[in-house]
Write an enzyme that holds these catalytic residues in place. Structure first.
Site, PDB file in Angstrom:
ATOM      1  CE  LYS A 164       6.151  -3.207 -12.721  1.00  0.00           C
ATOM      2  NZ  LYS A 164       6.496  -2.120 -11.784  1.00  0.00           N
ATOM      3  CE  LYS A 176       8.867  -3.492  -4.194  1.00  0.00           C
ATOM      4  NZ  LYS A 176       8.988  -2.882  -5.535  1.00  0.00           N
ATOM      5  N   GLY A 208       4.688  -6.527 -11.624  1.00  0.00           N
ATOM      6  CA  GLY A 208       3.334  -6.417 -11.078  1.00  0.00           C
ATOM      7  C   GLY A 208       3.181  -5.082 -10.392  1.00  0.00           C
ATOM      8  CD  GLU A 210      12.310  -4.540 -10.395  1.00  0.00           C
ATOM      9  OE1 GLU A 210      12.206  -5.401  -9.502  1.00  0.00           O
ATOM     10  OE2 GLU A 210      11.361  -4.176 -11.095  1.00  0.00           O
ATOM     11  CG  ASP A 216       9.788  -1.463 -12.891  1.00  0.00           C
ATOM     12  OD1 ASP A 216       9.030  -1.211 -13.841  1.00  0.00           O
ATOM     13  OD2 ASP A 216       9.353  -1.598 -11.720  1.00  0.00           O
ATOM     14  CB  SER A 254       7.233  -8.219  -4.882  1.00  0.00           C
ATOM     15  OG  SER A 254       7.720  -6.965  -4.476  1.00  0.00           O
ATOM     16  CG  ASP A 289      12.134  -3.106  -7.054  1.00  0.00           C
ATOM     17  OD1 ASP A 289      12.809  -2.155  -7.488  1.00  0.00           O
ATOM     18  OD2 ASP A 289      10.909  -3.243  -7.292  1.00  0.00           O
ATOM     19  CE  LYS A 330      10.181  -6.425  -6.903  1.00  0.00           C
ATOM     20  NZ  LYS A 330       9.748  -6.045  -8.263  1.00  0.00           N
TER      21      LYS A 330
HETATM   22  O1  NPG Z   1       3.229  -8.362  -6.702  1.00  0.00           O
HETATM   23  O2  NPG Z   1       2.013  -6.902  -7.758  1.00  0.00           O
HETATM   24  C1  NPG Z   1       2.975  -7.213  -7.034  1.00  0.00           C
HETATM   25  C2  NPG Z   1       3.872  -6.138  -6.546  1.00  0.00           C
HETATM   26  C3  NPG Z   1       5.209  -6.213  -7.182  1.00  0.00           C
HETATM   27  O3  NPG Z   1       6.891  -5.028  -6.079  1.00  0.00           O
HETATM   28  C4  NPG Z   1       6.001  -4.998  -6.874  1.00  0.00           C
HETATM   29  N1  NPG Z   1       5.633  -3.888  -7.492  1.00  0.00           N
HETATM   30  O4  NPG Z   1       8.153  -1.558  -8.064  1.00  0.00           O
HETATM   31  O5  NPG Z   1       7.244  -3.011  -9.343  1.00  0.00           O
HETATM   32  C5  NPG Z   1       7.279  -2.369  -8.301  1.00  0.00           C
HETATM   33  C6  NPG Z   1       6.232  -2.616  -7.246  1.00  0.00           C
HETATM   34  C7  NPG Z   1       5.158  -1.573  -7.198  1.00  0.00           C
HETATM   35  C8  NPG Z   1       3.930  -1.899  -6.748  1.00  0.00           C
HETATM   36  C9  NPG Z   1       5.392  -0.307  -7.612  1.00  0.00           C
HETATM   37  C10 NPG Z   1       2.916  -0.962  -6.720  1.00  0.00           C
HETATM   38  C11 NPG Z   1       4.388   0.630  -7.573  1.00  0.00           C
HETATM   39  C12 NPG Z   1       3.151   0.286  -7.116  1.00  0.00           C
END
Ligand code: NPG
Length: 371
Positions: free
Chosen positions: A262, A163, A290, A213, A238, A135, A188, A161
């Site tokens: 998750k 953002k 994650g 997403e 999500d 990500s 995402d 992915k």
């Molecule tokens: O690789 O752990 C990872 C991050 C993956 O993009 C990721 N997480 O929207 O899922 C999400 C985002 C996120 C991370 C959201 C931290 C909130 C806090």
């Protein structure tokens, strides 16, 4: 099983590199670790709630408050044979799914350790290596984004992915596609758009994305269904998926074609396992999300992600992207084929937790015993 004592720790770890989503930029992560003790064995869980209430209403401090004041006392009073009994015993407490999950998942780890089995075995997984994606947060420039995609592809990850948010979307995807051809790619939005943006989101259909997403609000199933009718790119949910009941509604309404699982977002493994099975029965593929977890939470994620319907690459990348050093040894690594092995250094989550590193990152600690 009767839990004798529970430790709560509040930790802060600097991120190896900043991470930016549509909520903003983070340079470190503050989180709660839960340790449950019974019969000389300890189980560990990591709470995914963040410092600020942007991804969800929960924060580290609400999690601490609810764990210390309500959830831990309920658990300490309980005798149970199976970790699946924990969630119903906490049902009096409304919401606070991240706080509940941290404790429930610690109990699963403890249970697996007591049985001398890896966590995946008690969850019904296979322990197979997990296909891993990466990500990539919002960057300072599109060129930096293109360069980061190149670096992560070289590391082996099976999908990218990125953002997005209004102002960092169609151009960003266009640049990545132009530079990286047919790389498996998804976006995402972390709930940054409304249905009024449907035309802009439809413009993403031209790029053959695996999915988009959480484009719309965290609690808006019906608008996601309306959007999915207007775009070809599959919608993945999500933030919206906080229970099996909501997931069933979303799938029935046509609000998503893919689900991000998750356990930390939905109260723990019991609900996550039910969601996995529901999606399998409806032919909806899932992948494991994650939340920038340390190696402890990351190990948990890998065990669950070895269940059979996790057919799409998840957000479970190598430790070095997040924490150097991580709280565990050896760190989580991605292999050349873009998979991450499920940790197998002993029973439970199967990692060695470096207690001196945990201690060094701990801002607050408490221990609660059964009376
Ligand atoms: O690789 O752990 C990872 C991050 C993956 O993009 C990721 N997480 O929207 O899922 C999400 C985002 C996120 C991370 C959201 C931290 C909130 C806090």
């Amino acid at each position: 099983m009767k839990i004798e004592r529970v430790e709560l720790r509040l930790l802060r770890l600097p991120l190896a590199r900043f991470f930016e989503t549509s909520f903003g930029r983070s340079y470190d992560r503050t989180f709660v670790l839960v340790t449950v003790h019974a019969g000389g064995v300890a189980g560990w869980g990591e709470c995914v709630a963040e410092h600020a209430p942007f991804y969800s209403a929960e924060t580290t401090e609400t999690a601490w408050h609810v764990l210390e004041g309500f959830l831990v006392p309920l658990l300490l009073g309980l005798s149970f044979g199976d970790p699946r009994e924990v969630t119903p015993a906490l049902a009096r407490v409304r919401g606070h799914l991240m706080a509940k999950a941290a404790m429930e998942m610690a109990v699963w780890d403890l249970h697996a350790r007591q049985q001398g089995k890896p966590l995946w075995a008690v969850l019904g997984g296979s322990g197979r290596p997990v296909p891993s994606g990466v990500s990539i947060g919002i960057q300072d420039s599109l060129q930096e984004l293109v360069d980061r995609v190149a670096a992560e592809r070289a590391a082996g990850y099976q999908r990218i992915k990125i953002k997005i948010k209004p102002g960092w979307d169609v151009d960003a995807v266009d640049r990545v596609r132009a530079a990286h051809g047919a790389v498996p790619l998804m976006v995402d939005a972390n709930a940054a758009y409304t249905l009024d943006d449907a035309d802009r989101l439809r413009a993403l259909d031209a790029f053959d994305l695996m999915m988009i997403e959480q484009p719309l609000d965290y609690d808006d199933i019906m608008d996601h269904a309306a959007l999915q009718r207007r775009i070809r790119t599959p919608v993945c949910l999500d933030e919206s998926i906080t229970s099996v009941r909501v997931a069933a509604m979303a799938i029935d309404a046509g609000a998503c074609r893919i689900v991000n699982i998750k356990p930390g977002r939905m109260g723990g493994y019991r609900e996550a396992l039910r969601l996995h099975d529901l999606c399998a029965s409806r032919g909806v593929p899932v992948w494991h999300g994650g939340m920038l977890e340390s190696g402890i939470g990351r190990a948990h994620n890998l065990h669950l992600a070895s269940l059979p319907n996790f057919t799409l690459p998840g957000d479970i990348a190598a430790s070095r992207r997040y924490y150097t050093p991580d709280l565990i040894e050896p760190p989580v690594e991605v292999q050349e084929d873009g998979t991450v092995p499920v940790p197998a250094d002993g029973p439970g989550i199967g990692v060695h937790i470096v207690e001196s590193r945990v201690a060094a990152a701990t801002l607050r600690h408490t221990e609660i015993r059964s009376s």
